[in-house]
Design a protein around this motif. Structure first.
Motif, short mmCIF file in Angstrom:
data_model
loop_
_atom_site.label_atom_id
_atom_site.label_comp_id
_atom_site.label_asym_id
_atom_site.label_seq_id
_atom_site.Cartn_x
_atom_site.Cartn_y
_atom_site.Cartn_z
N VAL A 185 37.98 39.05 24.24
CA VAL A 185 37.05 37.81 24.03
C VAL A 185 35.68 38.03 23.58
CG1 VAL A 185 36.45 35.58 24.60
CG2 VAL A 185 38.70 36.66 25.31
N THR A 186 35.11 37.40 22.49
CA THR A 186 33.91 37.74 22.29
C THR A 186 32.80 36.45 22.77
OG1 THR A 186 34.18 38.71 20.00
CG2 THR A 186 32.23 37.69 20.28
N ILE A 187 31.91 36.49 23.32
CA ILE A 187 31.12 35.68 24.03
C ILE A 187 30.02 35.60 22.98
CG2 ILE A 187 29.53 35.07 26.15
CD1 ILE A 187 31.50 36.69 27.75
N SER A 188 29.61 34.13 22.56
CA SER A 188 28.52 33.90 21.67
C SER A 188 27.57 32.66 22.66
CB SER A 188 29.07 33.37 20.62
OG SER A 188 27.90 32.89 19.75
N LEU A 242 34.52 32.67 22.05
CA LEU A 242 34.02 31.49 22.96
C LEU A 242 32.42 31.51 22.55
CD1 LEU A 242 35.43 32.09 26.34
CD2 LEU A 242 36.11 30.43 24.64
N LYS A 243 31.97 30.28 21.79
CA LYS A 243 30.71 29.93 21.55
C LYS A 243 30.30 28.91 22.58
CE LYS A 243 27.52 27.53 18.36
NZ LYS A 243 27.60 26.71 16.90
N VAL A 244 29.43 29.27 23.67
CA VAL A 244 29.20 28.58 24.84
C VAL A 244 27.64 28.14 24.67
CG1 VAL A 244 29.21 28.35 27.34
CG2 VAL A 244 30.75 29.95 26.16
N ASP A 245 27.41 26.84 24.72
CA ASP A 245 26.15 26.17 24.36
C ASP A 245 25.36 25.63 25.30
OD1 ASP A 245 24.38 25.15 22.54
OD2 ASP A 245 25.69 24.20 21.17
N ASP A 246 24.29 25.50 25.16
CA ASP A 246 22.98 25.00 26.43
C ASP A 246 22.98 26.17 27.52
OD1 ASP A 246 21.29 23.18 27.60
OD2 ASP A 246 22.95 22.58 28.86
N MET A 247 23.00 27.43 26.96
CA MET A 247 22.86 28.55 27.90
C MET A 247 21.57 29.05 27.84
SD MET A 247 25.88 29.07 29.38
CE MET A 247 26.58 30.61 29.72
N LEU A 248 20.80 28.86 26.78
CA LEU A 248 19.49 29.77 26.57
C LEU A 248 18.22 28.99 26.56
CD1 LEU A 248 20.89 32.13 23.87
CD2 LEU A 248 21.11 32.47 26.21
N ALA A 249 18.19 27.75 26.46
CA ALA A 249 17.01 26.96 26.55
C ALA A 249 17.36 26.06 27.45
CB ALA A 249 16.78 26.48 25.17
N PRO A 250 16.58 26.01 28.70
CA PRO A 250 16.28 27.18 29.44
C PRO A 250 17.18 28.25 29.27
CG PRO A 250 16.47 25.54 30.91
CD PRO A 250 16.54 24.95 29.61
N GLY A 276 25.14 44.70 21.65
CA GLY A 276 24.91 43.00 21.39
C GLY A 276 24.15 42.78 20.22
N TRP A 277 24.21 41.46 19.69
CA TRP A 277 23.78 41.14 18.42
C TRP A 277 22.79 39.75 18.77
CZ3 TRP A 277 24.35 45.22 15.46
CH2 TRP A 277 25.49 45.79 15.66
N ALA A 278 21.58 40.12 18.01
CA ALA A 278 20.56 38.80 18.16
C ALA A 278 21.42 38.04 16.94
CB ALA A 278 19.28 39.16 17.99
N ASP A 279 21.67 36.67 17.02
CA ASP A 279 22.15 35.81 16.04
C ASP A 279 21.00 34.91 15.32
OD1 ASP A 279 23.83 34.36 14.26
OD2 ASP A 279 24.92 33.52 16.08
N ALA A 280 21.04 35.24 14.02
CA ALA A 280 19.69 34.15 13.31
C ALA A 280 20.50 32.91 12.92
CB ALA A 280 19.49 34.95 12.02
#
Length: 446
Positions: free
Chosen positions: A210-213, A178-186, A266-270
């Motif tokens: 399930v992988t959470i991105s 699951l790539k979940v958007d609009d989560m980090l900014a803010p 966990g992994w920081a994604d470039a």
């Protein structure tokens, strides 16, 4: 609650750089088949359908305001049958997930934070509760670049119930990324926690991991690291990255900040790799081969692996050039991301940037160094081996008379010993092309 350990960052394909909001089932399957045949042996195993698979009027180059999203009776998004024919009759992504799984791959989908505005306006009942969708939304919490959703009011008990329903629906189809958007900014800490809880419950019900991105990571602060590790598997650390050298160069500083914290928690994604044939119906640009040069592409792949970033390629694989596909499948390079530890920036002098990493697990005893030239002209670099993270080179087993292997060219790079400027220490003496890299390995993996 904490996420389970993940031994290595994930690798896969994502539809965004090629198809934006408009990808079709046929195109997803064509890329899945290509991935399975050509890149799965090197570890690539995930196929992600990006944003607005539920938008019947989706177009290239942006989003439609007040889009007529396709929802089920509970207000949960469903695929557009015109683009995903196998979803007809309420099947959702289950047939597509089964087809992808049959190839030995995993299916992922993109979803926005919150609840569709159309579901809120319809004031639908939230199954199993006395609440309705009209009362669980936070109408003031909206995405600045996409109008599909409102945020959820996570102080309201009905919000978690609806989110549990949505995520359960997706995981029930067989979606395991699951790539979940609009989560980090803010940074939406409440939404991150609620998502992790919903995913955990769905995993238990369906017996699937399930992988959470999380996306996008504009100015994402390390202050959130422990919270991210407890509630997600990977998280973006930048806005969208495109096929421009400036975008690639900017990731050196970001990943220097995050790389020391990479690991199974966990992994920081470039961000995605805009490589190969992109822009077919995308947000930016016309159809094109990636504008990055061969050297820039290899710089990107070297940095992402040394920093242990997840790798998701955005090019349309069946129409991408063979050289790009070969680079994506370079197992010697992929080993750096999969089996290293301690990756970090070691040196920065003018246009020269040096990264190093040590082998772990099956690659214990290996050392890697990336010597990067961020300038527009060729650079001759004379770097003391210790500064390149390659100390005690002469004593490492497997060295061929004190030489290194360039993982991109397959060439041996001889060490210079007895250099006066280093007091006789071994020196790596190489020429690096503009915007290029020499990715060196010290010894043959065991």
């Amino acid at each position: 609650m904490a996420r389970r350990p993940s031994p290595a960052p994930p690798l896969g394909w994502n539809s965004w750089d090629s198809y934006g909001t408009t990808v079709t089932e046929e195109e997803v399957l064509a890329n899945a088949r290509f991935l399975a045949e050509h890149l799965a042996p090197a570890g690539w195993d995930t196929v992600v359908v990006d944003i607005q698979w539920y938008e019947p009027t989706a177009r290239a180059g942006g989003y439609n305001e007040a889009a007529p999203l396709l929802l089920d009776a509970d207000g949960v998004q469903v695929p557009v049958p015109a683009r995903f024919p196998s979803s007809a009759g309420g099947a959702g992504f289950a047939p597509l997930a089964a087809a992808v799984n049959d190839l030995g791959l995993k299916l992922g989908i993109h979803v926005m934070r919150g609840i569709p505005r159309r579901a809120v306006e319809a004031d639908l009942p939230v199954p199993g509760t006395p609440y309705r969708t009209g009362e669980i939304a936070d109408r003031a919490s909206v995405c600045p670049w996409n109008s599909d959703n409102y945020g959820l009011d996570h102080a309201h008990p009905g919000a978690q119930a609806w989110l549990d329903l949505q995520i359960d629906r997706f995981v029930g189809w067989g979606v395991t990324f699951l790539k979940v958007d609009d989560m980090l900014a803010p940074y939406h800490a409440d939404a991150v926690e609620a998502l992790a809880l919903a995913v955990s419950r769905a995993e238990g019900r369906h017996g699937r991991e399930v992988t959470i991105s999380l996306s996008p990571g504009t100015h994402l602060s390390l202050a959130h690291l422990e919270h991210l590790r407890r509630h997600a598997d990977l998280w973006r650390v930048s806005d969208d990255l495109w096929d421009r050298w400036d975008d690639t160069e900017a990731q050196f500083a970001r990943m220097a900040r995050w790389a020391p914290h990479q690991g199974e928690q966990g992994w920081a994604d470039a961000d995605m790799l805009p490589l190969g044939r992109i822009g077919l119906r995308a947000e930016r640009g016309e159809p094109r081969d990636s504008l990055l040069t061969t050297d820039e592409r290899r710089t990107m792949l070297s940095l992402w692996n040394l920093a242990r970033s997840p790798l998701f390629v955005g090019g349309d694989l069946p129409t991408s050039d063979a050289a790009t596909v070969r680079d994506l499948g370079n197992t010697e390079v992929l080993d750096v991301g999969r089996h290293s530890a301690g990756g970090r920036e070691l040196l920065r002098e003018g246009d020269l940037v040096v990264w190093g990493a040590s082998g772990a697990g099956p690659r214990a005893g290996v050392r890697w160094a990336g010597l990067f030239n961020t300038g527009a002209s060729s650079l001759v670099a004379r770097v003391p081996a210790a500064s390149a993270g390659l100390a005690d080179l002469a004593g490492l087993a497997g060295l061929a008379q004190g030489s290194l292997l360039d993982l991109w060219t397959g060439e041996e790079v001889a060490l210079v010993t007895g250099a006066a400027e280093t007091g006789g220490d071994a020196v790596v003496d190489v020429e690096i092309p503009p915007h290029g890299v020499r990715l060196l390995r010290t010894t043959t993996p065991r």
